[in-house]
Design an enzyme around this catalytic site. Structure first.
Site, mmCIF file in Angstrom:
data_model
loop_
_atom_site.group_PDB
_atom_site.id
_atom_site.type_symbol
_atom_site.label_atom_id
_atom_site.label_comp_id
_atom_site.label_asym_id
_atom_site.label_seq_id
_atom_site.Cartn_x
_atom_site.Cartn_y
_atom_site.Cartn_z
ATOM 1 N N TRP A 28 0.815 -1.206 0.000
ATOM 2 C CA TRP A 28 0.000 0.000 0.000
ATOM 3 C C TRP A 28 0.848 1.254 0.000
ATOM 4 C CZ3 TRP A 28 -4.532 0.029 -1.842
ATOM 5 C CH2 TRP A 28 -5.338 -1.115 -1.755
ATOM 6 N N ASP A 37 -1.042 6.646 6.566
ATOM 7 C CA ASP A 37 -2.161 5.835 6.094
ATOM 8 C C ASP A 37 -2.420 4.786 7.170
ATOM 9 O OD1 ASP A 37 -3.903 3.992 4.981
ATOM 10 O OD2 ASP A 37 -2.754 3.698 3.134
ATOM 11 N N LYS A 44 -12.509 -1.489 7.548
ATOM 12 C CA LYS A 44 -11.735 -2.505 8.248
ATOM 13 C C LYS A 44 -12.095 -2.526 9.731
ATOM 14 C CE LYS A 44 -8.174 -1.859 4.765
ATOM 15 N NZ LYS A 44 -8.415 -3.094 4.006
#
Length: 375
Positions: free
Chosen positions: A105, A179, A203
């Site tokens: 990511w 992030d 999530k």
């Protein structure tokens, strides 16, 4: 209505399992929210009912995560992938960004930021398989960048920063951008080290469609001219997340999760401290089983193992599909969505806040039984 004892355990990396009490409350209020005669999906985002939902969600999130007043909390859309674009469009006024690439990511973040700024990868562990995080004092940080970006927990690769780096102690005055999509609300963050944090909600928080942005107010400056107005953090903050129609139902569900988190208890603790202790216990249980196994393995350096996303592999890869199929049919309840990311293969168990310890124990028990039968 399903009960916790009969529902399968869902180990999806996202969208992920939600607390059962949240789902039950949402079901009860689906057609009529608190006597309003409307479901939340039917409400005007400008009406007093949704205004109350949004305000309470922000208050509870700020209390649960310990977000200081000097940070604005924005309820946005587009997910973390869109945030990878809107952040340089808002912050990269000098056009220089440093990125710590420690997994799939953060690599995507570096690639996206490079569309708008000159990006330097101050560390990149791809060649080593994203299995470790070099100490921040070894990073090639520049002193004239707009910000330094990292991913606090790599959902695909299963590596996690156990502590966020203190950039000032490293001689870097740039703000740290984090992030935190897959570990926000799972543990305490040191907000004094953060300039901006962001994460998709799907999530630890709620359904897909909502993105949380936590931004220090002194960073709320006019965006670059190329930035779409809906992505201007300064404008969205000025409009209290109501510049355009926000993802109203996702915010409502997130608000229920925040309220649930504030009341969560574990071993004498409550709130975020309880969630963190619970997550630590769940991860320790699964990692101990992996380390003791002759059939299953986790390859990540022990110092940076994720508490949220635990990739693992069978030492006999030909058994992987059999393991996944049998896990889904396990008794007394199934163990779902354990397949690893397509880029990695193998298996992955995501242990977000809503996953109970009993679910992890059920997975460990099944793994041990599978090894007895196939090892």
């Amino acid at each position: 209505m399903a009960h916790a004892s009969t529902r399968p355990y869902n180990f999806s990396a996202g969208p992920a399992c939600l607390p059962l009490p949240v789902l039950e409350q949402a079901a009860a209020e689906m057609c009529d929210w608190q006597g309003s005669g409307m479901g939340v999906m039917e409400m005007s985002h400008r009406g007093p009912q949704f205004g109350a939902i949004l305000a309470q969600a922000e208050r509870d999130l700020r209390a649960l995560a310990g977000v200081p007043d000097e940070f604005a909390i924005l309820f946005m859309q587009g997910g973390a992938l869109a945030a990878n674009a809107l952040i340089p469009l808002n912050l990269a006024h000098r056009g220089r960004v440093d990125v710590a690439v420690t997994g799939s990511w953060s690599a995507k973040s570096a690639d996206e930021a490079a569309r708008y700024a000159l990006v330097q990868r101050v560390v990149d562990t791809r060649a080593e398989g994203y299995l470790d995080i070099p100490a921040p004092d070894s990073w090639a940080l520049r002193d004239d960048v707009d910000y330094v970006h990292l991913c606090s927990n790599e959902t695909i690769d299963g590596v996690e920063f156990q502590d966020l780096p203190n950039l000032r102690a490293l001689g870097c005055e740039a703000p740290l951008v984090v992030d935190c999509s897959s570990n926000q609300l799972s543990r305490r963050f040191d907000w004094s080290r953060i300039g901006l944090a962001f994460g998709g909600a799907q999530k630890n928080i709620g359904p897909a469609g909502l993105t949380l942005v936590y931004v220090r107010r002194d960073l709320l400056q006019p965006a670059l001219a190329a930035c779409p107005t809906a992505f201007s953090l300064e404008r969205v903050a000025r409009e209290n997340s109501m510049f355009n129609t926000p993802p109203t139902y996702a915010i409502y569900i997130a608000g229920l999760v925040f309220a649930w988190g504030l009341q969560f208890r574990w071993n004498g603790l409550q709130g975020l401290e309880a969630l963190e202790a619970h997550n630590r216990d769940k991860a320790a249980l699964l990692y101990a089983a992996l380390d003791d196994s002759n059939l299953f393995e986790n390859r990540v350096s022990s110092a940076v193992r994720s508490r949220m996303n635990i990739p693992f592999f069978l030492r006999e890869p030909g058994l992987t599909d059999t393991f996944l199929a049998q896990a889904a049919q396990a008794t007394p309840v199934g163990l779902l969505q354990l397949k690893g990311h397509k880029s990695k293969g193998g298996c992955r168990a995501s242990l977000y806040n809503a996953m109970p310890l009993a679910g992890v124990q059920a997975l460990v028990d099944f793994m041990q039984d599978f090894e007895r039968r196939h090892g």
